[in-house]
Design a protein around this motif. Structure first.
Motif, PDB file in Angstrom:
ATOM      1  N   PRO A   2       0.976  -1.291   0.148  1.00 44.85           N
ATOM      2  CA  PRO A   2      -0.067  -0.351   0.160  1.00 44.85           C
ATOM      3  C   PRO A   2       0.711   0.849   0.320  1.00 44.85           C
ATOM      4  O   PRO A   2       2.037   0.938   0.479  1.00 44.85           O
ATOM      5  N   TYR A   4       0.593   5.397   0.424  1.00 44.71           N
ATOM      6  CA  TYR A   4      -1.059   6.392   0.711  1.00 44.71           C
ATOM      7  C   TYR A   4      -0.825   8.321   0.464  1.00 44.71           C
ATOM      8  O   TYR A   4       0.632   8.182   0.246  1.00 44.71           O
ATOM      9  N   GLN A  54      -5.066   9.091   1.802  1.00 40.23           N
ATOM     10  CA  GLN A  54      -6.245   7.994   0.903  1.00 40.23           C
ATOM     11  C   GLN A  54      -4.858   7.138   0.576  1.00 40.23           C
ATOM     12  O   GLN A  54      -3.919   7.709   0.345  1.00 40.23           O
ATOM     13  N   ARG A  55      -5.556   6.120   0.759  1.00 42.17           N
ATOM     14  CA  ARG A  55      -4.569   4.472   0.823  1.00 42.17           C
ATOM     15  C   ARG A  55      -4.625   4.349  -0.600  1.00 42.17           C
ATOM     16  O   ARG A  55      -5.710   4.241  -1.663  1.00 42.17           O
ATOM     17  N   ASP A  57      -3.948   1.151  -3.209  1.00 36.14           N
ATOM     18  CA  ASP A  57      -2.981   0.044  -3.530  1.00 36.14           C
ATOM     19  C   ASP A  57      -2.721  -0.278  -4.785  1.00 36.14           C
ATOM     20  O   ASP A  57      -3.345   0.098  -5.493  1.00 36.14           O
TER      21      ASP A  57
END
Length: 72
Positions: A2, A4, A54-55, A57
């Motif tokens: 992940p 950010y 906000q993550r 992916d």
């Protein structure tokens, strides 16, 4: 892994920041978003700043099946 994305309010005129480090952990506590690694705090952002985190992916491999939808 992940990553950010930190998005600042436009009126602050700050650049958005993408953090990509597999060793970072994000914790939200007492009005602060705190990024830490194995040696301690790396970055702390106060909630009053108005930034959004906000993550992001990685894209999934198209050959892998999609996960089943979660029941609400």
């Amino acid at each position: 892994m992940p990553a950010y994305l930190i998005v600042h309010p436009r009126d602050q005129r700050k650049d958005d920041v993408l953090i990509e480090d597999p060793h970072l952990t994000l914790t939200v506590t007492d009005g602060w978003a705190v990024f830490t690694d194995q040696t301690g705090i790396c970055l702390a952002i106060p909630a009053g700043l108005g930034a959004q985190i906000q993550r992001v992916d990685e894209q999934q491999d198209p050959d892998q099946p999609e996960p089943a939808p979660q029941k609400e």
